[in-house]
Design a protein around this motif. Structure first.
Motif, PDB file in Angstrom:
ATOM      1  N   UNK A 110      11.763 -75.405 -24.327  1.00  0.00           N
ATOM      2  CA  UNK A 110      10.499 -74.774 -23.930  1.00  0.00           C
ATOM      3  C   UNK A 110       9.309 -75.607 -24.438  1.00  0.00           C
ATOM      4  N   UNK A 111       8.316 -75.876 -23.584  1.00  0.00           N
ATOM      5  CA  UNK A 111       7.147 -76.650 -24.018  1.00  0.00           C
ATOM      6  C   UNK A 111       6.419 -75.927 -25.155  1.00  0.00           C
ATOM      7  N   UNK A 112       5.853 -76.720 -26.084  1.00  0.00           N
ATOM      8  CA  UNK A 112       5.334 -76.102 -27.297  1.00  0.00           C
ATOM      9  C   UNK A 112       4.105 -75.225 -27.039  1.00  0.00           C
ATOM     10  N   UNK A 113       3.356 -75.549 -25.988  1.00  0.00           N
ATOM     11  CA  UNK A 113       2.178 -74.723 -25.706  1.00  0.00           C
ATOM     12  C   UNK A 113       2.601 -73.292 -25.348  1.00  0.00           C
ATOM     13  N   UNK A 114       3.809 -73.167 -24.773  1.00  0.00           N
ATOM     14  CA  UNK A 114       4.314 -71.830 -24.445  1.00  0.00           C
ATOM     15  C   UNK A 114       4.633 -71.067 -25.736  1.00  0.00           C
ATOM     16  N   UNK A 115       5.223 -71.753 -26.704  1.00  0.00           N
ATOM     17  CA  UNK A 115       5.422 -71.129 -28.017  1.00  0.00           C
ATOM     18  C   UNK A 115       4.074 -70.700 -28.589  1.00  0.00           C
ATOM     19  N   UNK A 116       3.076 -71.565 -28.392  1.00  0.00           N
ATOM     20  CA  UNK A 116       1.740 -71.273 -28.891  1.00  0.00           C
ATOM     21  C   UNK A 116       1.176 -70.008 -28.260  1.00  0.00           C
ATOM     22  N   UNK A 117       1.347 -69.896 -26.950  1.00  0.00           N
ATOM     23  CA  UNK A 117       0.845 -68.721 -26.239  1.00  0.00           C
ATOM     24  C   UNK A 117       1.531 -67.464 -26.750  1.00  0.00           C
ATOM     25  N   UNK A 118       2.859 -67.571 -26.930  1.00  0.00           N
ATOM     26  CA  UNK A 118       3.606 -66.434 -27.458  1.00  0.00           C
ATOM     27  C   UNK A 118       3.107 -66.078 -28.861  1.00  0.00           C
ATOM     28  N   UNK A 119       2.957 -67.105 -29.697  1.00  0.00           N
ATOM     29  CA  UNK A 119       2.513 -66.877 -31.070  1.00  0.00           C
ATOM     30  C   UNK A 119       1.134 -66.238 -31.101  1.00  0.00           C
ATOM     31  N   UNK A 120       0.264 -66.674 -30.192  1.00  0.00           N
ATOM     32  CA  UNK A 120      -1.087 -66.122 -30.112  1.00  0.00           C
ATOM     33  C   UNK A 120      -1.042 -64.638 -29.739  1.00  0.00           C
ATOM     34  N   UNK A 121      -0.280 -64.329 -28.689  1.00  0.00           N
ATOM     35  CA  UNK A 121      -0.217 -62.948 -28.203  1.00  0.00           C
ATOM     36  C   UNK A 121       0.482 -62.042 -29.210  1.00  0.00           C
ATOM     37  N   UNK A 122       1.561 -62.556 -29.819  1.00  0.00           N
ATOM     38  CA  UNK A 122       2.401 -61.695 -30.647  1.00  0.00           C
ATOM     39  C   UNK A 122       1.946 -61.682 -32.113  1.00  0.00           C
ATOM     40  N   UNK A 123       1.919 -62.850 -32.739  1.00  0.00           N
ATOM     41  CA  UNK A 123       1.623 -62.893 -34.177  1.00  0.00           C
ATOM     42  C   UNK A 123       0.127 -62.749 -34.458  1.00  0.00           C
ATOM     43  N   UNK A 124      -0.708 -63.437 -33.656  1.00  0.00           N
ATOM     44  CA  UNK A 124      -2.143 -63.440 -33.951  1.00  0.00           C
ATOM     45  C   UNK A 124      -2.792 -62.120 -33.550  1.00  0.00           C
ATOM     46  N   UNK A 125      -2.473 -61.627 -32.341  1.00  0.00           N
ATOM     47  CA  UNK A 125      -3.165 -60.432 -31.856  1.00  0.00           C
ATOM     48  C   UNK A 125      -2.412 -59.161 -32.208  1.00  0.00           C
ATOM     49  N   UNK A 126      -1.155 -59.079 -31.783  1.00  0.00           N
ATOM     50  CA  UNK A 126      -0.412 -57.833 -31.954  1.00  0.00           C
ATOM     51  C   UNK A 126      -0.151 -57.529 -33.432  1.00  0.00           C
ATOM     52  N   UNK A 127       0.233 -58.525 -34.188  1.00  0.00           N
ATOM     53  CA  UNK A 127       0.581 -58.299 -35.596  1.00  0.00           C
ATOM     54  C   UNK A 127      -0.565 -58.646 -36.547  1.00  0.00           C
ATOM     55  N   UNK A 128      -1.793 -58.593 -36.046  1.00  0.00           N
ATOM     56  CA  UNK A 128      -2.919 -59.018 -36.872  1.00  0.00           C
ATOM     57  C   UNK A 128      -2.989 -58.349 -38.245  1.00  0.00           C
TER      58      UNK A 128
END
Lengths: 279, 252
Positions: A110-128
């Motif tokens: 998986x391209x790393x930017x996709x991991x980044x998008x997931x991390x942004x949505x999940x860890x940064x926003x949802x689990x803030x």
């Protein structure tokens, strides 16, 4: 044309292509180092940046890189090595293991930017509330999802390389399976496992896209895992794109290249030790 | 003859559908060397591995009948396999030293069984290596890698490693098949010495070896025991025609 002449032409072409690859590599590294090495001095490495990084040093980025690498590896190593032990020592080739293997391999592609998008949505926003939003913790958790496949696969290969005769020899002495794994299999496979860990460190150090979306990018020195930060790669990107201070960017790049070179050399040293152990 | 230390009773063993052992009945006495001979694939190694339940590690193996060691059926559900293997040690066909120092190889078993005191471990290492007739060759390099030893030394190291756990029974699965004649001779002398303290069951494809070192010989063929008797009788005056054909080299 006779076959001997064809053979000579083929050899000439192939060696030319080989030479070209090496030349490209030497040119890139040489260019970056020649542009960047003049920047590197104690002050550059230990002082804070000024004017958004356009002037001054790269100290916060060095600290950020260290924090992120250490946090990522502390989380990823036990999970990855544990999964590899489970796959290689506790299961035979069944359906569940082939699913797990497929998952780790798919994850690796998986391209790393996709991991980044997931991390942004999940860890940064949802689990803030837990991660502190853009933070070292969010970025490290994203990094974990990226390096897990590497750690699992290299650890699995290293465990597979341990001959079954050693397992039998240990069990026949009246040891439990866990004693055998802990006392014999893991130490024997350790150089291979460490190779995987070091390669993963290299990946975290070199990664930009995923951390662009999760690490925040502040130039302050982080006080806790819930603070944002920036890595050298990220700093390089931001300085080049936002300030246009190419001298600082090249200086950072030179530091990065030297770091990665050291990491790769250490990895191959450990790998050679693994090979030696079985010959 | 005293009561047997090991007694196999109507033992059948299957690899999936394939039956590898048929109705094995064998009594093995304390402090004797029992040799299992027979052509390749006759089931002698498979039988040996039932005695410390190493066959448990192979997928699809099932067993009928029982094996008693010291009067207890080792296939009973209440049996602790780890404890069993402490009592019944095993030496393998190919020397399998662990990739660690000579000292750590020997101390590996005792450490796993909870012995931590350095003085006690030192004592065990020295005693085991002396018992395996290896002490004089390695006493000055106990902390160098065991992988640097010769093949014969490695096999004696593996025997010492088994002895360090203080088993009662030592199983040997063709222990000299990977060794040169001189190293073989040393291991044979050692096995002969060990007989005073241990019960030894040895699988060998080398008939001279069985004749030289064993007290009792059991001849396996196609998963069955054809004949078990005092070694000198098996080799000079076998009661079965198939045994005679095998030991005189007509097949196998």
């Amino acid at each position: 044309m006779n076959v001997l002449r064809k053979q000579k032409i083929a050899f000439a072409c192939l060696s030319g292509l080989g030479l070209l690859t090496v030349c490209v590599l030497i040119f890139i590294i040489g260019y970056i180092l020649s542009q960047g090495l003049t920047m590197i001095n104690i002050e550059f490495l230990t002082s804070k940046p000024r004017k958004m990084g356009a002037e001054g040093g790269i100290f916060p980025a060095i600290i950020g890189t260290l924090y992120l690498v250490i946090t990522t590896m502390i989380i990823a190593t036990p999970i990855g090595v544990g999964a590899a032990i489970y796959l290689n020592e506790y299961t035979s080739r069944g359906k569940i293991t082939s699913v797990i293997r497929f998952a780790t391999e798919a994850l690796a592609g998986i391209p790393s930017i996709v991991f980044g998008l997931f991390g942004f949505a999940f860890f940064v926003i949802l689990l803030e509330p837990v991660t502190g939003g853009w933070s070292i913790l969010s970025a490290a958790l994203t990094g974990v999802t990226m390096v897990l496949p590497t750690i699992v696969r290299t650890a699995e290969e290293a465990l597979k390389a341990v001959p079954d005769s050693l397992r039998e020899g240990s069990l026949a002495l009246g040891t439990t399976k866990w004693q055998t794994i802990k006392g014999l299999i893991l130490p024997t496979a350790m150089p291979g496992i460490i190779t995987g860990i070091i390669l993963s460190i290299g990946r975290v150090v070199g990664e930009t896209a995923a951390f662009l979306l999760t690490l925040g990018g502040t130039l302050l020195i982080p006080q806790s895992l819930m603070d944002g930060s920036r890595t050298l790669s990220l700093h390089l990107y931001m300085v080049a794109m936002e300030t246009g201070a190419m001298d600082v960017a090249f200086g950072t790049a030179a530091v990065l290249i030297i770091l990665i070179l050291i990491i790769n050399l250490t990895a191959s040293w450990f790998f050679r030790r693994l090979i030696k152990r079985f010959s | 003859m005293s009561t047997p230390q090991i007694a196999a009773k109507n033992l059948d063993l299957f690899y999936g559908e394939f039956q590898a052992l048929h109705d094995i009945n064998l009594n093995i006495s304390e402090k004797q060397i029992t040799a299992l001979i027979g052509p390749s694939g006759c089931g002698k190694s498979t039988f040996l591995r039932t005695l410390n339940r190493m066959n448990d590690l192979v997928k699809g193996v099932s067993i009928k009948g029982e094996i008693q060691i010291g009067g207890e059926n080792i296939y009973d559900k209440s049996v602790n396999v780890v404890e069993l293997r402490k009592k019944v040690g095993m030496v393998f066909q190919k020397p399998n030293p662990f990739p660690m120092s000579i000292y750590d190889n020997i101390a590996y078993g005792p450490r796993a069984h909870g012995i931590k005191k350095k003085a006690q471990l030192n004592e065990i290492v020295e005693r085991s290596l002396k018992q395996a007739a290896l002490w004089n060759e390695v006493k000055d390099r106990l902390h160098s890698s065991a992988l640097g030893l010769s093949g014969g030394q490695q096999q004696r190291l593996c025997i010492a490693r088994v002895l360090a756990v203080e088993p009662e029974i030592v199983l040997m699965d063709e222990p000299t098949s990977a060794l040169d004649p001189l190293a073989t001779l040393k291991v044979e002398e050692l096995v002969n010495e060990l007989k005073q303290q241990y019960t030894i069951v040895i699988v060998t494809h080398n008939m001279q070896q069985a004749a030289r070192i064993s007290d009792i010989t059991s001849f396996f063929l196609n998963g069955k025991i054809v004949e078990t008797d005092i070694t000198s009788k098996v080799f000079t005056n076998p009661s079965n025609k198939q045994t005679e054909d095998y030991i005189t080299g007509k097949f196998g």
